[in-house]
Design an enzyme around this catalytic site. Structure first.
Site, PDB file in Angstrom:
ATOM      1  N   HIS A   1     -10.702  38.805  31.113  1.00 56.28           N
ATOM      2  CA  HIS A   1     -11.710  39.846  30.895  1.00 56.28           C
ATOM      3  C   HIS A   1     -12.984  39.658  31.702  1.00 56.28           C
ATOM      4  O   HIS A   1     -13.879  40.505  31.638  1.00 56.28           O
ATOM      5  CB  HIS A   1     -12.056  39.988  29.409  1.00 56.28           C
ATOM      6  CG  HIS A   1     -12.906  38.880  28.877  1.00 56.28           C
ATOM      7  ND1 HIS A   1     -12.390  37.692  28.461  1.00 56.28           N
ATOM      8  CD2 HIS A   1     -14.247  38.783  28.692  1.00 56.28           C
ATOM      9  CE1 HIS A   1     -13.374  36.901  28.037  1.00 56.28           C
ATOM     10  NE2 HIS A   1     -14.517  37.532  28.172  1.00 56.28           N
TER      11      HIS A   1
HETATM   12  C1  UD1 Z   1     -18.716  41.017  26.665  1.00 54.41           C
HETATM   13  C2  UD1 Z   1     -19.686  39.935  27.119  1.00 54.41           C
HETATM   14  C3  UD1 Z   1     -18.904  38.733  27.615  1.00 54.41           C
HETATM   15  C4  UD1 Z   1     -17.900  38.271  26.580  1.00 54.41           C
HETATM   16  C5  UD1 Z   1     -17.022  39.426  26.146  1.00 54.41           C
HETATM   17  C6  UD1 Z   1     -16.149  38.958  25.021  1.00 54.41           C
HETATM   18  C7  UD1 Z   1     -21.817  40.663  28.135  1.00 54.41           C
HETATM   19  C8  UD1 Z   1     -22.543  40.840  29.413  1.00 54.41           C
HETATM   20  N1  UD1 Z   1     -20.508  40.388  28.244  1.00 54.41           N
HETATM   21  O1  UD1 Z   1     -17.986  41.436  27.803  1.00 54.41           O
HETATM   22  O2  UD1 Z   1     -19.788  37.665  27.889  1.00 54.41           O
HETATM   23  O3  UD1 Z   1     -17.113  37.248  27.117  1.00 54.41           O
HETATM   24  O4  UD1 Z   1     -17.849  40.503  25.671  1.00 54.41           O
HETATM   25  O5  UD1 Z   1     -15.041  39.738  24.805  1.00 54.41           O
HETATM   26  O6  UD1 Z   1     -22.403  40.756  27.088  1.00 54.41           O
HETATM   27  N2  UD1 Z   1     -14.997  48.233  25.142  1.00 54.41           N
HETATM   28  C9  UD1 Z   1     -14.189  48.927  24.288  1.00 54.41           C
HETATM   29  N3  UD1 Z   1     -14.262  48.630  22.961  1.00 54.41           N
HETATM   30  C10 UD1 Z   1     -15.091  47.694  22.435  1.00 54.41           C
HETATM   31  C11 UD1 Z   1     -15.916  47.003  23.325  1.00 54.41           C
HETATM   32  C12 UD1 Z   1     -15.858  47.271  24.669  1.00 54.41           C
HETATM   33  O7  UD1 Z   1     -13.414  49.783  24.703  1.00 54.41           O
HETATM   34  O8  UD1 Z   1     -15.092  47.489  21.213  1.00 54.41           O
HETATM   35  C13 UD1 Z   1     -14.901  48.531  26.592  1.00 54.41           C
HETATM   36  C14 UD1 Z   1     -15.922  49.560  27.059  1.00 54.41           C
HETATM   37  O9  UD1 Z   1     -15.332  50.327  28.045  1.00 54.41           O
HETATM   38  C15 UD1 Z   1     -17.005  48.699  27.673  1.00 54.41           C
HETATM   39  C16 UD1 Z   1     -16.208  47.525  28.229  1.00 54.41           C
HETATM   40  O10 UD1 Z   1     -15.149  47.329  27.316  1.00 54.41           O
HETATM   41  O11 UD1 Z   1     -17.747  49.368  28.659  1.00 54.41           O
HETATM   42  C17 UD1 Z   1     -17.032  46.267  28.384  1.00 54.41           C
HETATM   43  O12 UD1 Z   1     -17.659  45.913  27.145  1.00 54.41           O
HETATM   44  P1  UD1 Z   1     -19.011  45.034  27.141  1.00 54.41           P
HETATM   45  O13 UD1 Z   1     -19.365  44.654  25.769  1.00 54.41           O
HETATM   46  O14 UD1 Z   1     -20.049  45.683  27.976  1.00 54.41           O
HETATM   47  O15 UD1 Z   1     -18.588  43.775  27.974  1.00 54.41           O
HETATM   48  P2  UD1 Z   1     -17.316  42.860  27.828  1.00 54.41           P
HETATM   49  O16 UD1 Z   1     -16.561  42.912  29.104  1.00 54.41           O
HETATM   50  O17 UD1 Z   1     -16.598  43.165  26.567  1.00 54.41           O
HETATM   51  N1  UDP Z   2      -9.674  35.931  20.737  1.00 56.27           N
HETATM   52  C1  UDP Z   2      -8.986  36.692  19.796  1.00 56.27           C
HETATM   53  N2  UDP Z   2      -8.086  37.625  20.236  1.00 56.27           N
HETATM   54  C2  UDP Z   2      -7.808  37.814  21.559  1.00 56.27           C
HETATM   55  C3  UDP Z   2      -8.524  37.046  22.508  1.00 56.27           C
HETATM   56  C4  UDP Z   2      -9.455  36.119  22.067  1.00 56.27           C
HETATM   57  O1  UDP Z   2      -9.180  36.512  18.589  1.00 56.27           O
HETATM   58  O2  UDP Z   2      -6.972  38.673  21.872  1.00 56.27           O
HETATM   59  C5  UDP Z   2     -10.667  34.959  20.254  1.00 56.27           C
HETATM   60  C6  UDP Z   2     -10.497  33.539  20.748  1.00 56.27           C
HETATM   61  O3  UDP Z   2      -9.630  32.810  19.917  1.00 56.27           O
HETATM   62  C7  UDP Z   2     -11.913  33.020  20.682  1.00 56.27           C
HETATM   63  C8  UDP Z   2     -12.742  34.242  21.065  1.00 56.27           C
HETATM   64  O4  UDP Z   2     -11.927  35.365  20.768  1.00 56.27           O
HETATM   65  O5  UDP Z   2     -12.221  32.617  19.364  1.00 56.27           O
HETATM   66  C9  UDP Z   2     -13.128  34.235  22.516  1.00 56.27           C
HETATM   67  O6  UDP Z   2     -13.679  35.483  22.843  1.00 56.27           O
HETATM   68  P1  UDP Z   2     -13.606  36.119  24.305  1.00 56.27           P
HETATM   69  O7  UDP Z   2     -12.530  35.475  25.090  1.00 56.27           O
HETATM   70  O8  UDP Z   2     -13.560  37.594  24.126  1.00 56.27           O
HETATM   71  O9  UDP Z   2     -15.048  35.793  24.902  1.00 56.27           O
HETATM   72  P2  UDP Z   2     -15.684  34.520  25.645  1.00 56.27           P
HETATM   73  O10 UDP Z   2     -15.423  33.315  24.816  1.00 56.27           O
HETATM   74  O11 UDP Z   2     -15.088  34.465  27.006  1.00 56.27           O
HETATM   75  O12 UDP Z   2     -17.120  34.881  25.731  1.00 56.27           O
END
Ligand code: UD1
Ligand code: UDP
Length: 375
Positions: free
Chosen positions: A212
């Site tokens: 991601h």
């Molecule tokens: C965010 C965090 C990242 C973290 C990740 C965990 C920032 C800059 N990034 O990244 O550090 O590792 O979360 O998963 O804060 N979206 C959905 N449904 C949701 C949420 C998001 O469809 O419930 C989609 C939307 O299109 C959105 C995109 O995902 O624009 C990105 O979501 P966003 O929260 O901006 O960043 P992440 O890539 O999820």
């Molecule tokens: N995780 C989850 N389901 C998934 C992927 C990740 O429950 O499909 C959990 C994982 O076990 C960990 C956390 O989400 O506890 C990590 O989050 P993510 O990878 O989204 O973000 P990051 O740690 O990179 O910020």
């Protein structure tokens, strides 16, 4: 047990996205066990059932006391919306302290608001550094630490980074890893999950993948290279990829190789069960690098750097970068010679207790001067 500092009784805990929930839950519990009044503020950065709701149920996290509902947007939009919504709420709640976790936009936004509003600010997971300014999380980490009063580090390297950056010794606390508190608290429940049966998998018979990071999934060329590598690996080891919503559209556009199965994002208990039983995990997630280290499961990180070097030095993590040939060669090597697991010190299930010690006990910490004499 040390006595509670009654000057700090009301604490706002902030969560916003998937990797926050498992970090904030044990901290809230530890603070409440010691009599603090804890208020949970959810920014709404993540909102899908599979990225949000399922975690509240799996972790037994109570519904937020306040919900900001900011949703998705560009960095500035999202950060700005959280700040605009959090500022008046914070003024109303007037807590003694605010706890933020991790490195997402919600973390930084609430940290900036708190720093100007007056309550003390504690950052859980302070000091992690990838030294990669192309990573939005690195900006969030450095800026959040800069305005925090309490820097709560999960590993010695993080504490060393903070000292090297000039933070005062009394601000930096090596407390251990709260994510591992939650992992250990839920591992037996996770092992009861029927997720392997549902996906027709057997223990040790598959690899688990997550992708991601913007650097991996936003550029179709990079993602295509990663998929090529995954296709080669899947010829010998079937792969399961619970798809993060950020990557969903692009994965569908590009199409995936045979042997790589896409499934919806997994809930917490299911995902821990999937990691625990995997032969290998391939990931760009921060938290997954830590959980595989604690579980002793081989992990290959599809990035050039990590802000969690302890998972490489002591754990099961190997950095493979993003070059397809290097990835397949690294995976082959790891499958043949899995790294010996060694769990880092203080990744022992008690980090949140140490955080509560720092925040609530120990001689009037709440009256400490703010970090005006830094750097
Ligand atoms: C965010 C965090 C990242 C973290 C990740 C965990 C920032 C800059 N990034 O990244 O550090 O590792 O979360 O998963 O804060 N979206 C959905 N449904 C949701 C949420 C998001 O469809 O419930 C989609 C939307 O299109 C959105 C995109 O995902 O624009 C990105 O979501 P966003 O929260 O901006 O960043 P992440 O890539 O999820
Ligand atoms: N995780 C989850 N389901 C998934 C992927 C990740 O429950 O499909 C959990 C994982 O076990 C960990 C956390 O989400 O506890 C990590 O989050 P993510 O990878 O989204 O973000 P990051 O740690 O990179 O910020």
């Amino acid at each position: 047990m040390a006595t509670t500092n009654t000057t700090m009784t009301r604490i706002v805990c902030v969560a916003g996205a998937r990797p926050n929930y498992m970090k904030i839950k044990p901290v809230m519990d530890a603070l409440e066990r010691r009599g603090a009044e804890v208020l949970l503020v959810h920014t709404g950065q993540h909102y899908d059932e599979s990225m949000n709701g399922v975690f509240f149920r799996d972790l037994g996290l109570r519904p937020p006391d306040h919900f900001l509902g900011v949703g998705s947007g560009s960095h500035a939009e999202q950060t700005g919306r959280v700040m605009t919504a959090f500022e008046p709420l914070l003024a109303r709640l007037a807590p003694d302290a605010v706890v933020v976790v991790g490195d997402i936009n919600s973390t930084l936004a609430c940290a900036l608001v708190t720093a100007k509003a007056g309550p003390l600010l504690a950052h859980v997971e302070a000091g992690l550094r990838s030294r990669d300014w192309g990573m939005p999380e690195e900006v969030n980490r450095v800026a959040t630490d800069r305005v925090s009063d309490y820097l709560l580090a999960s590993s010695p390297d993080a504490a060393d980074n903070l000292r090297a950056e000039g933070y005062r010794a009394d601000q930096v606390h090596l407390v251990g890893n709260v994510m591992i508190d939650t992992l250990f608290a839920n591992l037996e429940r996770a092992r009861q999950s029927d997720v392997l049966r549902r996906y027709g998998l057997t223990r040790g018979g598959y690899g688990l993948v997550t992708l991601h990071r913007p650097a991996n999934v936003d550029d179709p060329g990079v993602l295509a290279g990663l998929l090529k590598a995954l296709g080669v690996i899947a010829e010998h080891c079937p792969l399961l990829l619970p798809v993060h919503p950020r990557a969903a559209g692009r994965l569908t556009e590009l199409g995936v190789p045979g042997g790589l199965r896409l499934v919806p994002p997994a809930g917490y208990l299911d995902f821990i069960a999937l990691q625990d039983a995997a032969r290998i995990v391939l990931t760009d997630s921060g938290g997954v690098q830590e959980e595989t280290t604690a579980l002793g499961v081989p992990c290959v990180t599809l990035r050039d750097n990590t802000e969690r070097p302890i998972t490489v030095e002591q754990g099961t993590n190997v950095l493979a970068g993003r070059d397809p040939e290097r990835i397949t060669a690294t995976v082959a090597r790891v499958l043949e010679h899995p790294p010996a697991p060694r769990r880092p010190a203080l990744w022992d299930g008690r980090a949140s207790e140490r955080i509560a010690d720092v925040l609530l006990t120990g001689g009037g910490a709440a009256t400490r001067p703010r970090p005006t004499d830094l750097i």
